[in-house]
Design an enzyme around this catalytic site. Structure first.
Site, mmCIF file in Angstrom:
data_model
loop_
_atom_site.group_PDB
_atom_site.id
_atom_site.type_symbol
_atom_site.label_atom_id
_atom_site.label_comp_id
_atom_site.label_asym_id
_atom_site.label_seq_id
_atom_site.Cartn_x
_atom_site.Cartn_y
_atom_site.Cartn_z
ATOM 1 N N PHE A 109 0.812 -1.224 0.000
ATOM 2 C CA PHE A 109 0.000 0.000 0.000
ATOM 3 C C PHE A 109 0.843 1.269 0.000
ATOM 4 O O PHE A 109 0.355 2.337 -0.341
ATOM 5 C CB PHE A 109 -0.946 0.006 1.219
ATOM 6 N N LYS B 33 -1.376 -7.017 -9.258
ATOM 7 C CA LYS B 33 -2.317 -7.155 -8.129
ATOM 8 C C LYS B 33 -1.897 -6.096 -7.112
ATOM 9 O O LYS B 33 -1.008 -6.313 -6.294
ATOM 10 C CB LYS B 33 -2.213 -8.573 -7.547
ATOM 11 N N GLU C 293 -4.905 -4.005 -1.705
ATOM 12 C CA GLU C 293 -6.356 -3.811 -1.569
ATOM 13 C C GLU C 293 -6.673 -2.560 -0.747
ATOM 14 O O GLU C 293 -7.803 -2.111 -0.712
ATOM 15 C CB GLU C 293 -6.993 -5.060 -0.945
ATOM 16 N N SER D 219 5.411 -7.027 3.323
ATOM 17 C CA SER D 219 6.037 -7.313 4.613
ATOM 18 C C SER D 219 6.878 -8.590 4.528
ATOM 19 O O SER D 219 6.710 -9.413 3.618
ATOM 20 C CB SER D 219 4.963 -7.437 5.679
ATOM 21 N N CYS E 182 9.579 1.652 3.229
ATOM 22 C CA CYS E 182 10.534 0.559 3.473
ATOM 23 C C CYS E 182 11.919 1.131 3.738
ATOM 24 O O CYS E 182 12.777 0.441 4.268
ATOM 25 C CB CYS E 182 10.567 -0.404 2.315
ATOM 26 N N GLU F 4 9.899 -4.327 12.630
ATOM 27 C CA GLU F 4 9.328 -3.204 11.889
ATOM 28 C C GLU F 4 8.012 -2.765 12.533
ATOM 29 O O GLU F 4 7.150 -3.595 12.815
ATOM 30 C CB GLU F 4 9.068 -3.645 10.447
HETATM 31 P P1 NAD Z 1 1.634 -6.644 3.009
HETATM 32 O O1 NAD Z 1 2.638 -7.734 3.050
HETATM 33 O O2 NAD Z 1 0.539 -6.647 3.998
HETATM 34 O O3 NAD Z 1 0.908 -6.631 1.578
HETATM 35 C C1 NAD Z 1 1.636 -6.643 0.375
HETATM 36 C C2 NAD Z 1 0.831 -7.372 -0.682
HETATM 37 O O4 NAD Z 1 0.676 -8.739 -0.292
HETATM 38 C C3 NAD Z 1 -0.563 -6.808 -0.890
HETATM 39 O O5 NAD Z 1 -0.843 -6.798 -2.269
HETATM 40 C C4 NAD Z 1 -1.449 -7.769 -0.123
HETATM 41 O O6 NAD Z 1 -2.722 -7.909 -0.725
HETATM 42 C C5 NAD Z 1 -0.695 -9.087 -0.200
HETATM 43 N N1 NAD Z 1 -0.826 -9.894 1.018
HETATM 44 C C6 NAD Z 1 -0.859 -9.467 2.308
HETATM 45 N N2 NAD Z 1 -0.934 -10.495 3.152
HETATM 46 C C7 NAD Z 1 -0.940 -11.617 2.393
HETATM 47 C C8 NAD Z 1 -0.999 -13.013 2.700
HETATM 48 N N3 NAD Z 1 -1.059 -13.465 3.944
HETATM 49 N N4 NAD Z 1 -0.987 -13.876 1.663
HETATM 50 C C9 NAD Z 1 -0.909 -13.443 0.395
HETATM 51 N N5 NAD Z 1 -0.860 -12.143 0.059
HETATM 52 C C10 NAD Z 1 -0.876 -11.230 1.046
HETATM 53 O O7 NAD Z 1 2.440 -5.252 3.031
HETATM 54 P P2 NAD Z 1 1.830 -3.780 3.151
HETATM 55 O O8 NAD Z 1 1.352 -3.563 4.539
HETATM 56 O O9 NAD Z 1 0.931 -3.490 2.026
HETATM 57 O O10 NAD Z 1 3.155 -2.926 2.910
HETATM 58 C C11 NAD Z 1 4.035 -2.596 3.920
HETATM 59 C C12 NAD Z 1 5.205 -3.552 3.985
HETATM 60 O O11 NAD Z 1 5.888 -3.567 2.740
HETATM 61 C C13 NAD Z 1 6.250 -3.155 4.988
HETATM 62 O O12 NAD Z 1 6.710 -4.311 5.644
HETATM 63 C C14 NAD Z 1 7.351 -2.522 4.161
HETATM 64 O O13 NAD Z 1 8.633 -2.549 4.719
HETATM 65 C C15 NAD Z 1 7.281 -3.375 2.955
HETATM 66 N N6 NAD Z 1 7.882 -2.709 1.815
HETATM 67 C C16 NAD Z 1 9.102 -3.125 1.403
HETATM 68 C C17 NAD Z 1 9.731 -2.491 0.350
HETATM 69 C C18 NAD Z 1 11.075 -2.926 -0.116
HETATM 70 O O14 NAD Z 1 11.563 -2.367 -1.084
HETATM 71 N N7 NAD Z 1 11.705 -3.888 0.516
HETATM 72 C C19 NAD Z 1 9.081 -1.417 -0.294
HETATM 73 C C20 NAD Z 1 7.830 -1.016 0.171
HETATM 74 C C21 NAD Z 1 7.235 -1.683 1.220
#
Ligand code: NAD
Length: 466
Positions: free
Chosen positions: A134, A158, A161, A212, A267, A367
């Site tokens: 997000f 994708k 959401e 994450s 991130c 985090e």
């Molecule tokens: P998230 O992991 O909750 O969601 C990321 C994506 O995965 C979304 O599209 C979501 O729909 C999907 N998702 C979530 N849980 C899932 C599951 N159990 N099974 C399958 N798909 C799932 O992450 P977020 O809260 O949207 O974003 C924040 C996180 O992203 C932080 O941990 C941040 O550090 C990380 N991030 C990392 C970078 C990087 O370059 N390393 C860049 C931006 C964000």
């Protein structure tokens, strides 16, 4: 086609922006069928014409820069200035992808034996998917999309959401670009079920993921188990090392923007400051950081006066507040308390600084993804490096110093994929790869830069005798 949906609200005002369909296997099947139908022909389009199509995408995004930035602010919450920066960074990736004819050129060696030549060519992987978080709803999809299509793949996105409107608008703009045929880019909404369907679908050849750490690990292992190429960028806990000789202006600007910009939802956010030196030097750095942080204005990202935007949702604010309470229960000192009433939509939280945390405590190691900065102390640079390198994550790390020797020592020894020297959020420009080390990354090839061209192509070596 999905029966269920989620509400997507403006984090600052609570306004209902959309209902996001929670798609599953049926929608994924449909998107994959469309992508497979388009992929073969698109792969045969001349690299020059594909480059021009991506160049056209660059022009269209440039024309809609401001609209996209405003959409990012409405949907995700970050300040307009930050959103403009994000959209600019996304467009930069499109520009980097325009370099494709140069990068895709293969290698050859002639006359390796009598009449025998060897040639390496690169071909598209096929149908590729990206699953994005997000926090950068414009930039992160654009870390993948332009390279994937430039190299001749069909691409399925994708988006998160929680704020899919910017992605949806980008795909809608692409639909209007004649040079990019239907089916080359498509979008599937949804959450866990949609991701599961993408990871298991035999019609998808490669998956790019950002999110994450736990989800990144799951995505990497599931995609690999289904025979797919995968790159999965995970979470982070980025340390900022503050040497006693740091320039106070550079240091405070860098630390506060890194820790509290986008309310810590980056991130590359610096969420731990390691104050280095004698106790009185450490205290002086602490006071400088506190004074600069007190100046920050919390509010709606659409208000130009705002420095610290709301969190993405009231649920996110509650989660971060619980983390603050846990740290206080663990004996931290509340050097700056940002807890407040939450604002119009209940998602605001002010900058919070916690001092005295044990180096291996949760607030230092895990985090939080909110406007929370932990202060830890180290007597000298060696101890600081040891403390930073003990972390499970290795996304980014920053040092503030006026000593070239300290900077050099740090950049060479720190275990992180991206390092800043006197720069708070050291996000590499698009022509360099973007990703961390250790638990911040699963895979081999990073996002952006040359790595992106490699990730989205397969190499083929042809040996011929004439
Ligand atoms: P998230 O992991 O909750 O969601 C990321 C994506 O995965 C979304 O599209 C979501 O729909 C999907 N998702 C979530 N849980 C899932 C599951 N159990 N099974 C399958 N798909 C799932 O992450 P977020 O809260 O949207 O974003 C924040 C996180 O992203 C932080 O941990 C941040 O550090 C990380 N991030 C990392 C970078 C990087 O370059 N390393 C860049 C931006 C964000």
């Amino acid at each position: 086609a999905a029966a269920e949906s989620l509400e997507d609200r403006n984090p600052a005002t609570g306004e209902l922006l959309a209902r996001v369909p929670l798609s599953g296997a049926a929608d994924v099947d449909e998107a994959v069928a469309g992508a497979r139908g388009a992929a073969g022909e698109w792969a045969r389009v001349s690299p020059l014409l594909r480059m021009r199509a991506v160049f056209r995408l660059r022009e269209v995004l440039d024309e809609h820069r401001e609209e996209l930035a405003r959409l990012v602010t409405r949907d995700m919450g970050k300040t307009l200035a930050d959103a403009r920066g994000e959209v600019g960074r996304g467009i930069e990736s499109v520009e980097a992808a325009c370099g494709l004819p140069h990068v895709l050129k293969g290698e050859s060696l002639s006359g390796v034996a009598q009449g025998v030549d060897v040639e390496l060519i690169r071909q598209p992987v096929g149908v590729v998917a990206a699953i994005t978080p997000f926090n950068f709803p414009a930039m992160i999809p654009l870390w993948f999309l332009p390279y994937a299509i430039a190299t001749g793949n069909a691409f399925i996105l994708k988006p998160s959401e929680q704020d899919p409107l910017t992605s949806e608008r980008i795909v809608e703009l692409i639909d209007g670009i004649e040079e990019i045929p239907a089916g080359v880019v498509s979008l599937v909404h949804g959450a866990r079920a949609a991701v599961g369907a993408l990871l298991e679908h035999p019609g998808i050849d490669a998956v790019s993921f950002v999110g994450s750490a736990a989800t990144a690990r799951f995505v990497a292992s599931t995609a690999a188990a289904h025979g797919k190429r995968v790159q999965a960028l995970g979470g982070a806990k980025n340390a900022m090392v503050v040497m006693a000789d740091a320039d106070p202006g550079l240091m405070t600007a860098g630390v506060t923007s890194s820790a509290f910009g986008a309310a810590g939802q980056r991130c590359l956010a610096g969420s731990v400051a390691v104050l280095v030196g004698e106790p009185d030097e450490q205290d002086r750095s602490r006071e400088l950081i506190l004074a600069a942080t007190r100046e920050l204005v919390v509010g709606d990202g659409a208000d130009p006066a705002t420095d610290v935007c709301p969190l993405v949702s009231p649920a996110a604010r509650e989660r971060v507040e619980r983390e603050i309470e846990l740290a206080l229960d663990g004996g931290c000192e509340l050097a700056l308390d940002g807890r407040r009433d939450g604002g119009r939509a209940g998602a605001e939280l002010g900058p919070t600084i916690l001092d005295g945390a044990a180096p291996d405590s949760r607030v230092v190691r895990e985090e939080i993804f909110g406007p929370v900065l932990a202060l830890v102390r180290a007597p000298h640079l060696d101890a600081a490096i040891e403390l930073v390198n003990a972390a499970r994550y290795g996304n980014a790390s920053v040092i503030f110093t006026s000593s070239g020797g300290s900077a050099r020592e740090y950049r060479s020894r720190v275990q992180a994929g991206m390092v800043g020297v006197n720069i708070g959020v050291a996000a590499p420009i698009a022509w360099f790869p973007f990703a961390g080390w250790k638990d911040s990354f699963n895979g081999d090839l990073h996002a952006n830069g040359r790595d992106a061209f490699e990730f989205y192509t397969r190499r083929k070596v042809i040996t011929s005798r004439w």
